[in-house]
Design an enzyme around this catalytic site. Structure first.
Site, PDB file in Angstrom:
ATOM      1  N   CYS A  65      -8.167  36.980 -28.778  1.00  0.00           N
ATOM      2  CA  CYS A  65      -8.728  35.778 -29.422  1.00  0.00           C
ATOM      3  C   CYS A  65     -10.081  36.082 -30.037  1.00  0.00           C
ATOM      4  O   CYS A  65     -10.416  35.575 -31.121  1.00  0.00           O
ATOM      5  CB  CYS A  65      -8.908  34.654 -28.406  1.00  0.00           C
ATOM      6  SG  CYS A  65      -7.386  34.152 -27.614  1.00  0.00           S
TER       7      CYS A  65
HETATM    8  C1  BEZ Z   1      -6.201  37.605 -25.457  1.00  0.00           C
HETATM    9  O1  BEZ Z   1      -6.620  36.769 -26.244  1.00  0.00           O
HETATM   10  O2  BEZ Z   1      -6.647  38.731 -25.431  1.00  0.00           O
HETATM   11  C2  BEZ Z   1      -5.108  37.291 -24.488  1.00  0.00           C
HETATM   12  C3  BEZ Z   1      -4.996  36.006 -24.003  1.00  0.00           C
HETATM   13  C4  BEZ Z   1      -3.990  35.721 -23.097  1.00  0.00           C
HETATM   14  C5  BEZ Z   1      -3.104  36.717 -22.711  1.00  0.00           C
HETATM   15  C6  BEZ Z   1      -3.212  38.002 -23.239  1.00  0.00           C
HETATM   16  C7  BEZ Z   1      -4.217  38.285 -24.135  1.00  0.00           C
END
Ligand code: BEZ
Length: 231
Positions: A65
């Site tokens: 994100c």
């Molecule tokens: C991420 O944004 O890195 C992420 C969020 C939830 C699960 C896996 C990755």
């Protein structure tokens, strides 16, 4: 599958929500009032007469994100050129969002320049069906909604939490959608801005020269192409 209200009321509610609430292309994007990192917004009013992208994130302070929000910040001019406002959402609170933005700015060498909605009570993520309980019942998946100037949903894409989105692809689809909105054309597979487009089947052969003065190719009666009209 046998369900009883006493033991399965949550499943019933989810099923009802699924049938009543599932958003589809062409539906009016649900309006809402939300607290964001740039103040309270009333969604439809905030969109004004332009287009919008609403996209959700599983959670703050997560690696994928963080890269996505940095990428979108760097594409601000590209969205603005297309008259598109962008707003992100995650189910964390507003203070968490503000803290996270500092990390995004630092690690992605940018400045987050669009609002992030705080949705701790799942009000908006429920409205847009961004929680997929069989993937995760606490976090939103990576949903993308493109909303047209008429407030109708033009595109819905859903990615899993583990895959960062390709925002160049989202811009490409917006280019295609805006061409369709303004001219009677569609775009072929893997089309990119500047390439030939497809003339809509509803256009009669005899009307093509007036409508598409740049010329056209009639490859089959149903497959007619023309240079991109707005180039
Ligand atoms: C991420 O944004 O890195 C992420 C969020 C939830 C699960 C896996 C990755």
């Amino acid at each position: 599958m046998e369900l009883s209200w006493e033991s399965d009321s949550f499943k019933y509610i989810k099923l009802i929500e699924y049938y009543i609430m599932a958003l589809r292309l062409g539906d009016i994007a649900p309006d809402f009032r939300a607290e964001t990192t740039e103040g309270t917004i009333n969604f439809h009013e905030w969109l004004g007469n332009g287009w919008g992208v609403l996209f959700s994130h599983p959670a703050d302070f997560t690696p994928v994100c963080t890269t996505e929000l940095g990428t979108v910040a760097k594409l601000k001019d590209e969205f603005a050129k297309r008259n598109v406002k962008v707003v992100a959402l995650s189910v964390d609170g507003i203070e968490s969002h503000h803290q996270w933005i500092k990390d995004i700015n630092e690690t992605q060498s940018t400045t987050v320049n669009f609002p992030i909605i705080a949705d701790p009570d799942f009000k908006i993520s429920g409205l847009y069906d961004m929680i997929h309980p069989n993937a995760n019942d606490k976090f939103t998946v990576r949903s993308v909604f493109v909303i047209g100037a008429d407030k109708k949903v033009k595109l819905i894409i859903t990615y899993p939490a583990s895959t960062g989105r390709n925002f160049e692809e989202i811009l490409r689809v917006i280019d295609s959608l805006q061409l369709t909105a303004n001219y009677s054309v569609a775009t072929p597979a893997n089309w990119k801005d500047g390439e030939d487009v497809v003339i809509a089947p509803a256009i009669k052969d005899e009307d093509i020269p007036a409508k598409f003065p740049k010329g056209h190719k009639r490859i089959k009666p149903y497959l007619r192409t023309t240079p991109q009209p707005n180039k």
